[in-house]
Design an enzyme around this catalytic site. Structure first.
Site, PDB file in Angstrom:
ATOM      1  N   THR A  12       0.812  -1.219   0.000  1.00 56.26           N
ATOM      2  CA  THR A  12       0.000   0.000   0.000  1.00 56.26           C
ATOM      3  C   THR A  12       0.846   1.270   0.000  1.00 56.26           C
ATOM      4  O   THR A  12       0.327   2.346  -0.241  1.00 56.26           O
ATOM      5  CB  THR A  12      -0.926   0.035   1.233  1.00 56.26           C
ATOM      6  OG1 THR A  12      -0.102  -0.051   2.406  1.00 56.26           O
ATOM      7  CG2 THR A  12      -1.912  -1.124   1.218  1.00 56.26           C
ATOM      8  N   ARG A 109      21.456  -3.739   2.625  1.00 59.57           N
ATOM      9  CA  ARG A 109      22.325  -3.308   1.519  1.00 59.57           C
ATOM     10  C   ARG A 109      23.810  -3.494   1.796  1.00 59.57           C
ATOM     11  O   ARG A 109      24.564  -3.894   0.914  1.00 59.57           O
ATOM     12  CB  ARG A 109      22.091  -1.820   1.211  1.00 59.57           C
ATOM     13  CG  ARG A 109      20.882  -1.553   0.385  1.00 59.57           C
ATOM     14  CD  ARG A 109      20.775  -0.064   0.069  1.00 59.57           C
ATOM     15  NE  ARG A 109      19.419   0.269  -0.352  1.00 59.57           N
ATOM     16  CZ  ARG A 109      18.847   1.446  -0.173  1.00 59.57           C
ATOM     17  NH1 ARG A 109      19.504   2.420   0.428  1.00 59.57           N
ATOM     18  NH2 ARG A 109      17.623   1.665  -0.593  1.00 59.57           N
ATOM     19  N   CYS A 148      17.982   5.592  -3.998  1.00 58.40           N
ATOM     20  CA  CYS A 148      17.550   6.190  -5.263  1.00 58.40           C
ATOM     21  C   CYS A 148      18.542   7.197  -5.844  1.00 58.40           C
ATOM     22  O   CYS A 148      18.709   7.282  -7.058  1.00 58.40           O
ATOM     23  CB  CYS A 148      16.182   6.828  -5.108  1.00 58.40           C
ATOM     24  SG  CYS A 148      15.981   7.917  -3.689  1.00 58.40           S
ATOM     25  N   GLN A 174      17.096  16.468  -4.978  1.00 59.31           N
ATOM     26  CA  GLN A 174      16.257  15.280  -5.005  1.00 59.31           C
ATOM     27  C   GLN A 174      14.763  15.592  -4.977  1.00 59.31           C
ATOM     28  O   GLN A 174      14.309  16.515  -4.299  1.00 59.31           O
ATOM     29  CB  GLN A 174      16.653  14.369  -3.834  1.00 59.31           C
ATOM     30  CG  GLN A 174      18.111  13.948  -3.916  1.00 59.31           C
ATOM     31  CD  GLN A 174      18.540  12.926  -2.874  1.00 59.31           C
ATOM     32  OE1 GLN A 174      19.666  12.941  -2.425  1.00 59.31           O
ATOM     33  NE2 GLN A 174      17.651  12.032  -2.494  1.00 59.31           N
ATOM     34  N   SER A 177       9.240  12.677  -4.235  1.00 55.10           N
ATOM     35  CA  SER A 177       8.721  11.308  -4.210  1.00 55.10           C
ATOM     36  C   SER A 177       9.725  10.343  -3.593  1.00 55.10           C
ATOM     37  O   SER A 177       9.349   9.253  -3.170  1.00 55.10           O
ATOM     38  CB  SER A 177       8.337  10.852  -5.615  1.00 55.10           C
ATOM     39  OG  SER A 177       9.449  10.873  -6.477  1.00 55.10           O
ATOM     40  N   LYS A 203      25.187   7.359   3.035  1.00 61.83           N
ATOM     41  CA  LYS A 203      25.108   6.160   2.199  1.00 61.83           C
ATOM     42  C   LYS A 203      25.983   6.249   0.961  1.00 61.83           C
ATOM     43  O   LYS A 203      26.273   5.225   0.330  1.00 61.83           O
ATOM     44  CB  LYS A 203      23.663   5.933   1.726  1.00 61.83           C
ATOM     45  CG  LYS A 203      22.662   5.681   2.841  1.00 61.83           C
ATOM     46  CD  LYS A 203      21.247   5.654   2.266  1.00 61.83           C
ATOM     47  CE  LYS A 203      20.212   5.608   3.383  1.00 61.83           C
ATOM     48  NZ  LYS A 203      18.870   5.955   2.886  1.00 61.83           N
ATOM     49  N   HIS A 240      15.832  12.654  -9.621  1.00 61.40           N
ATOM     50  CA  HIS A 240      16.916  13.189  -8.797  1.00 61.40           C
ATOM     51  C   HIS A 240      18.014  13.711  -9.717  1.00 61.40           C
ATOM     52  O   HIS A 240      18.529  12.970 -10.564  1.00 61.40           O
ATOM     53  CB  HIS A 240      17.515  12.093  -7.908  1.00 61.40           C
ATOM     54  CG  HIS A 240      16.634  11.682  -6.771  1.00 61.40           C
ATOM     55  ND1 HIS A 240      15.427  12.286  -6.477  1.00 61.40           N
ATOM     56  CD2 HIS A 240      16.801  10.718  -5.805  1.00 61.40           C
ATOM     57  CE1 HIS A 240      14.898  11.715  -5.401  1.00 61.40           C
ATOM     58  NE2 HIS A 240      15.705  10.769  -4.986  1.00 61.40           N
ATOM     59  N   ASN A 325      13.792   8.617  -9.797  1.00 62.93           N
ATOM     60  CA  ASN A 325      14.070   8.032  -8.484  1.00 62.93           C
ATOM     61  C   ASN A 325      13.128   6.914  -8.069  1.00 62.93           C
ATOM     62  O   ASN A 325      13.546   6.008  -7.348  1.00 62.93           O
ATOM     63  CB  ASN A 325      14.063   9.119  -7.409  1.00 62.93           C
ATOM     64  CG  ASN A 325      12.792   9.903  -7.391  1.00 62.93           C
ATOM     65  OD1 ASN A 325      12.471  10.582  -8.383  1.00 62.93           O
ATOM     66  ND2 ASN A 325      12.043   9.831  -6.320  1.00 62.93           N
TER      67      ASN A 325
END
Lengths: 347, 347, 347, 347
Positions: A12, A109, A148, A174, A177, A203, A240, A325
């Site tokens: 959802t 990750r 992203c 960025q 979304s 990251k 982005h 993205n």
């Protein structure tokens, strides 16, 4: 060809919706199971979700009943768009129970036995799955795609590894979304720039080094590139933009760089995977490109656009890269990962 | 105190309007003359201009008749918001005719005998005016202020010169008002980023080096800092955001840098000039600042806000700076220049 | 099937670009001729135009050389996206020279012998072309489509004519693309509403009455509906939203109205024209729809979405309608007109 | 003059912050007490709140410790910016305990013994407070201000009551700040229009009738105007635009209406209350005004701007009104109410 049933974890949410939209006419995969939080359990998807995409909700998915986000009835292959606050536990449970989890979340990750996969760049990192089985003892597996904004960056940097890529200085702009739904409050971003995204800058270096790294002796040896990132949020819906300056060990010309962008191909192009863009990185000659509004949707949002290559007086060369993205940077990336695994016989 | 009459060149344009708005209640300067293009000549200002500022048009200026943009009836002190396509010729004519021209245009900025003035940084560059007289033989003088995005950058860099500033890598996110009116088409920028501003990036290194330079032996010796800039346009009304990474010759700590920002003062603060902000550079501790919507108007738009100082793995330190582009970066900068010159006895 | 060659008048403008994008894969029509202003003449289209659409410029059109906007080499069928300042003269010249001009401009819309065509509503108005030939003596013909916001309104009102539609009170919230390129300055519309569009409100009553009118005795008898419009511009890229309150002669229920919207079909659906949406008006049950970002592109932008039907204490019923202004409201409308004419044997 | 201590209920929310910003330099009122939810209790305001206004947080308020939102230590006069989910109970408790509650919430607005006060329009409705005391037996009192969009409408309609105002058809274009913080998700509103605001349209007729009503025989007799509203959300930070068409019993000319707008004055102007705008309704002659970006802040945001008066073919006359929703439509309105009560001897 018989269709492969797939499940969606976090069905959802914003990424979950994007999975469903992108899979609506997929030649191989068919969504037959939806998992979400307790609030949605037992409801038809049509009622459980507040659909926020401009493409219509697929009819067959609308009628599916949302189930508990737990193994049991889900098909073997599940895409996960779960929030990182719960993804660690739930994705682990699915892997243990024998599912192949294609995750968009950050939790696994940087796990040394989990591929951080961008099929054009590091398809061979799938070999990590043997190590994963050995280390975890799971009946299933987890494969992840990067953050992203890191995807857009690494897609642009991968073709440049051949020149001895040493450092990359990055400022991102960025889209909202990227923060999911409800995500960024309009009060904060309308006519504004927010020069901070929680947990994002950290990251860049580790994910980039792992993605660009080499599979050697059963493990991924990180690429030595040093990455410094400033991440900002701008009032853009999708796409982005990444301002990059890079330094190379070798002497390199603008033409060589542009050629490297345009000629870059990988395993998905070789295998002609359904979601593979014909040319994964496109260099645009116009002096004012790439732009999110004009370029984010190139080839269904799976192509990264690059432009404005010029000399940098501080490092060596500067350019601007752009990626969609929520497609190339999230749901589309995960689907491409699954397509690769299917064709490589891992599914 | 008797008021000093001033004229506005380019009075109907975006910068001209900003001059008029800012001077509405100025303690020293009173707008008594307006010059604009032929189209506006002979009309009352109220009719000649399409006022686009949220502050009301001052009544006394509304009634003034717009004149030809030529010397003759203008007072000695004129502020110029002329477009660069005509500024060179017209500003020169005014200087020749004995006027003191405070210009916001780019035409004379890099002229070696024209001060590129930011009073907090290089008030002593006014000494160039002797050389200007010698070189040009004008009865009057021209003084310029820098490009709107360079002002924000140099205000943030000036306090750091003491640490041996060597290089600055910059990506800007610039407001649409920086392009004047009509300027950027909404078709191009609504929900979009345009990663290119014509002629903008080229100004960064020379203007920064001149502004931060030292007056020595009758000339300005450029500061050796190397500047690399990527300039982008974002859907923000006012306020240019600048992402900066800098390298220093000396070893420096975050606390020393923050202290340098906050303690930076110059001649305008010493002289308590009317438009001088009490603290020209303010370091914000909040992790998501500065933001255009919240910080651009600090102290009437004359303060530059800095935030997000952190180590940079490629150079030494990174931070984000923000300045109001049409106030600190244009009309307000020019007015501060005039105030300085008045108090220094040059008017 | 052999393709029909078509020309584009005003090929470099916003509507011209949209024509070219929509015709890129058209099953019947192929763009082989481009006409534009002197500035573009003789250049390949790729160079003559600043392409501003997110879909790529079709390769075959890129290579076409732009010609003078005058009859001579153009194919019989020409689509015109000319600005109204020149459309009257040029379109007339093409009609005189034997061309079939499908015009998006306002110049001939209210001419009593020119169809103001919306194929779903008044396909039979094409019969006016006999009167046009008689009155004008042109070897060719001109057919027009309505103003972009009037199309959304009339598509929503047409199904309601059966209930004795008497009055419609309208406030529009119109996208910036409706003003073409460069069109609305970002300075004016970013985070703003402009409650005025020059010349727009005046078109609502006459165009609506003509579109909804009946062809009788060789002429169109205007529909008696009284229309009052307030038109505003909002910071939206594509999609005009129309808030409507209407009064009817007959007693009518919400269900009857919703049914009328959803069941409305016309000649394009009957003939299955390539650009015809399967259901030209769709009523959305969600309480917060239609929205430009989610609904403007329904069925390629050719469907008008309606929602929020409820009783109005002043008139009878209120609802909100939305149409894609550059597709259903401009280029797509003109293409549908040409498709109808082709199938009706008029080409 | 001795300052009057005031408390703020809901001090950390969007309206609470606006109260604090507007009271920072108030000549009569001084904020000395802050009440908020449990989460903030015991913290200094500086830490308890995420300040989101472009004006700096006042130093003296920053240091105040946030207390429980319960009577006890609060001064007699409290402004309430509480969310309606809790305002009913908490405001009632404060009134019972003897406080004078100036509420911005909807809970008590339609209570027949609670003034729904706009001092320019219905200052005499304060007489309801006797009935309130009789009915409720509270030691204190509650006074409310209307919904932010209803204020803009009724300020524009009040001057027109003299012409026999009969009906008003309204479409609003409302700013996102009207929904508080975090309020509207940027995902929903960036480049979009949402034609629905939950619970908003229903307030228009009853609130307008009560506000414009007459105090007679100890009660307010509602004005008979029939109001039909469509409310939409647009990507604007501050300023609700209202498109209005109205019908009158009397024959009226445009000049008479414009004169009525411009000459409208009330008790706040008579008493020269500190927050009273000199001219509460200003008619703008420019054909494209009022606009949120240019007009919302007129006179500190307390003036309602009107423009575009013209004949309406359906009703009688159309115009556009605009008010600052968080100042004139919320915190500023409440402060003006308190100022009136103070000067009327009710504090």
């Amino acid at each position: 060809m018989a269709q492969i049933e797939v499940g969606i974890l976090g069905a959802t949410g914003a990424v979950g919706q994007q999975f469903i939209a992108l899979l609506a006419r997929h030649p191989w995969f068919k969504v037959t199971w939806l998992g979400a939080s307790q609030r949605s359990e037992g409801k038809p998807y049509r009622e459980a979700t507040a659909w926020r995409l401009p493409t219509p909700q697929p009819d067959d998915v609308s009628k599916l009943t949302v189930e508990q986000a737990a193994p049991g009835h889900a098909p073997k292959l599940v895409f996960s768009g779960l929030d990182s606050s719960v993804a660690g536990e739930i994705e682990g449970a699915f892997a243990r129970a024998g599912h192949l989890v294609i995750s968009n979340s950050k939790n696994y990750r940087m796990d040394t036995t989990v591929p951080l996969l961008i099929p054009e760049i590091n398809a061979d990192h799938l070999k990590l799955l043997d190590a994963q089985q050995a280390a975890r003892g799971w009946a299933g597996r987890i494969v992840t795609n990067p953050n992203c904004s890191v995807i857009a960056l690494t897609m642009a940097l991968a073709p440049l590894r051949q020149f001895g890529l040493r450092t990359a200085m990055v400022t991102t702009l960025q889209a909202i979304s990227g923060a999911g739904y409800p995500g960024v409050a309009s009060w904060d971003i309308l006519g504004n720039v927010v020069p901070f995204i929680d947990g994002e800058e950290e990251k860049f270096q580790p994910e980039t080094q792992k993605i660009l790294g080499q599979f050697k002796g059963g493990a991924v040896e990180p690429h030595p590139v040093v990455v410094s990132a400033t991440t900002t949020r701008v009032p853009v819906q999708n796409g982005h933009t990444v301002s990059v300056s890079a330094k190379f060990d070798q002497k390199v010309t603008p033409d060589a760089l542009i050629n490297a962008f345009n000629c870059f191909r990988g395993r998905p192009q070789e295998l002609q995977l359904p979601s593979a863009p014909p040319q994964p990185v496109v260099y645009l000659q116009e002096r004012n490109r790439p732009q999110p509004a004009l370029d984010a949707n190139r080839d269904g949002g799976m192509t990264v656009s690059v432009g404005r290559l010029r000399a940098c007086p501080v490092l060596d060369f500067k350019f601007v890269a752009l990626g969609h993205n929520t497609i190339r940077g999230a749901a589309g990336a995960a689907i491409l990962n699954a397509e690769l695994m299917h064709r490589e016989g891992i599914l």
